[in-house]
Design a protein around this motif. Structure first.
Motif, short mmCIF file in Angstrom:
data_model
loop_
_atom_site.label_atom_id
_atom_site.label_comp_id
_atom_site.label_asym_id
_atom_site.label_seq_id
_atom_site.Cartn_x
_atom_site.Cartn_y
_atom_site.Cartn_z
N LEU A 112 42.97 13.02 -1.85
CA LEU A 112 41.61 13.24 -1.34
C LEU A 112 41.51 14.54 -0.57
O LEU A 112 40.49 15.24 -0.63
CB LEU A 112 41.19 12.06 -0.46
CG LEU A 112 41.10 10.69 -1.13
CD1 LEU A 112 40.61 9.65 -0.13
CD2 LEU A 112 40.20 10.73 -2.35
N ASP A 115 40.45 17.81 -2.27
CA ASP A 115 39.03 18.07 -2.48
C ASP A 115 38.50 18.83 -1.28
O ASP A 115 38.62 18.37 -0.14
CB ASP A 115 38.29 16.75 -2.67
CG ASP A 115 36.82 16.94 -3.03
OD1 ASP A 115 36.25 18.02 -2.74
OD2 ASP A 115 36.23 16.00 -3.58
N ASN A 118 36.68 17.19 1.57
CA ASN A 118 37.43 16.36 2.51
C ASN A 118 38.31 17.17 3.44
O ASN A 118 39.09 16.59 4.21
CB ASN A 118 38.29 15.36 1.74
CG ASN A 118 37.48 14.29 1.05
OD1 ASN A 118 36.44 13.86 1.56
ND2 ASN A 118 37.92 13.86 -0.13
N ARG A 275 40.88 1.23 -3.68
CA ARG A 275 40.32 2.03 -4.77
C ARG A 275 40.57 1.37 -6.12
O ARG A 275 39.75 1.44 -7.03
CB ARG A 275 40.92 3.44 -4.75
CG ARG A 275 40.25 4.40 -5.75
CD ARG A 275 40.87 5.78 -5.67
NE ARG A 275 40.08 6.76 -6.39
CZ ARG A 275 40.25 7.08 -7.67
NH1 ARG A 275 41.18 6.44 -8.39
NH2 ARG A 275 39.51 8.02 -8.24
N ASP A 418 35.51 9.04 -1.28
CA ASP A 418 35.88 8.79 -2.66
C ASP A 418 34.91 7.75 -3.22
O ASP A 418 34.27 7.01 -2.47
CB ASP A 418 37.31 8.28 -2.76
CG ASP A 418 37.91 8.41 -4.14
OD1 ASP A 418 37.25 8.97 -5.04
OD2 ASP A 418 39.04 7.93 -4.36
#
Length: 425
Positions: A112, A115, A118, A275, A418
């Motif tokens: 994450l 990205d 983030n 997730r 996410d």
């Protein structure tokens, strides 16, 4: 095995382009108040108080607060998509820079962090400690309104020091913390709000003060709690999950220890489970309440062996990284600050209650809350801790991992976003 704490420049190099700008790790403080034309951090989008109002907008039921009147603007600023269901995970003690420094032990969270959305930390509150931060998170406001201004603080009902984790010698939670929570606001609109946690926290004073309003789902194991969160997310609304292990290990073993790294690995796998198992399209947001620094024996200041520090001080609240001094009626705060600065120099930053309030460090302050804050407030710099072996256990004065001050590593927290993908058949 342990590794040395990275300094300010090393932290910045870990995540190029992170707009952190006004914080330092060793030897100073992070400015979180209204200076240089910036709005106070508690009123800005990149703050822990923004998370629940922004999520309320993301699920289509915006709940404004006394500090944030535009949940939709917060949602946009944080980059949250509009969804039917969201899960927010608060990992106690997992500061942004602590995570970045040990990202090799967090496979999912590291993915994450790759990205760019983030790679910007949020700010937590002053002081950077669980009690204050939970109030800020749950209400979407600030310590000056919640009355939760430190681990320990003056109980204005009886004049004694109270402790706000278990609310020992403290006012009733609903009397101390009177601000409506975002969970209550959502529930009042008929929105599903679920909190998945340990049985011992269901009716705890801290839950009732800061996180009331959710339907509490107990789980005796981490798997039970995470499974309950995944199941709850099948119904539109908001799910909250609290994970305490990182903070617990950090206090006991230090955040630079192998045990801390192992705990982060385990927590990372737990969040990755969410997730994998939550319904497709569920929004996941991972945050923390504060970071952590390493305490050093040579930087431990014991009030019991420093009589000059005691002069004029009737009681000390707060915690080792953020002491609050309650003075005798005839004591001059400026004299107390002068003695402390003469004794400790740049190892500590100090100001009067009035100065701290005027600079917005506690956000807007309700008149009933002001006396709960110390007459003099202080923040440790570097690795300094301020303890009192006359009042505290030896273990409590020698914790290897601590937090509460205004340094970047303590006040910057992650906000990792996410969305659960659709699975191929």
């Amino acid at each position: 095995m342990s590794v040395s704490t990275p300094d300010e420049h090393e932290l910045v190099a870990m995540v190029p382009g992170v707009p952190y700008g006004d914080g330092i790790v060793d030897g100073g403080s992070q400015e979180t108040d209204a200076v240089g034309g910036r709005p106070p951090r508690h009123q800005a989008a990149l703050h822990l108080s923004s998370v629940l109002p922004a999520l309320s907008s993301a699920i289509g039921h915006p709940i404004p607060t006394r500090v944030h009147d535009d949940p939709a603007g917060l949602r946009s600023a944080l980059g949250l998509p509009e969804v039917r269901s969201a899960i927010v995970v608060l990992v106690d003690g997992l500061g942004f820079w602590n995570l970045v420094s040990r990202a090799g032990h967090a496979r999912y969270l590291r993915s994450l962090l790759n990205d760019s959305a983030n790679q910007r930390p949020l700010s937590t509150c002053v002081p950077s400690t669980t009690v204050a931060a939970m109030g800020v998170f749950g209400t979407g406001t600030c310590p000056g309104l919640t009355g939760m201004t430190g681990y320990t603080q003056r109980n204005t009902d009886n004049g004694r020091i109270c402790q706000l984790i278990q609310f020992r010698d403290a006012p009733d939670p609903l009397d101390l913390q009177r601000v409506p929570t975002v969970f209550e606001g959502l529930a009042d609109e008929g929105v599903r709000v679920t909190s998945c946690g340990m049985p011992r926290f269901e009716h705890s004073a801290l839950t009732r003060a800061a996180l009331r309003g959710a339907d509490y789902r107990c789980g005796t194991t981490a798997h039970d709690r995470l499974s309950a969160a995944c199941e709850s997310a099948r119904t539109p609304g908001l799910t909250y999950v609290y994970i305490r292990d990182v903070d617990k290990t950090g206090h006991a073993q230090g955040w630079e220890s192998r045990d801390w790294a192992a705990t982060v690995e385990r927590v990372d796998s737990q969040i990755a489970y969410l997730r994998r198992c939550a319904p497709a399209g569920t929004l996941l947001v991972i945050v923390a309440d504060h970071g952590m620094v390493s305490a050093r024996e040579e930087d431990r200041i014991d009030m019991a062996s420093r009589p000059r520090l005691d002069e004029g001080v009737a009681m000390m609240g707060g915690e080792p990284r953020a002491p609050m001094l309650y003075l005798h009626e005839d004591a001059d705060p400026a004299d107390v600050i002068g003695r402390w600065k003469a004794e400790l120099g740049d190892r500590i930053e100090m100001m009067t209650r009035e100065q701290a309030i005027s600079r917005g460090l506690y956000g807007p302050v309700d008149p009933r809350v002001a006396p709960m804050i110390g007459d003099v407030v202080a923040w440790s710099c570097g690795h300094t801790t301020i303890v009192d072996s006359r009042e505290q256990t030896d273990l409590a004065t020698r914790l290897p991992g601590v937090h509460g001050s205004r340094t970047m590593i303590e006040t910057d927290v992650p906000c990792l976003i996410d969305v659960v993908p659709r699975r191929s058949r």
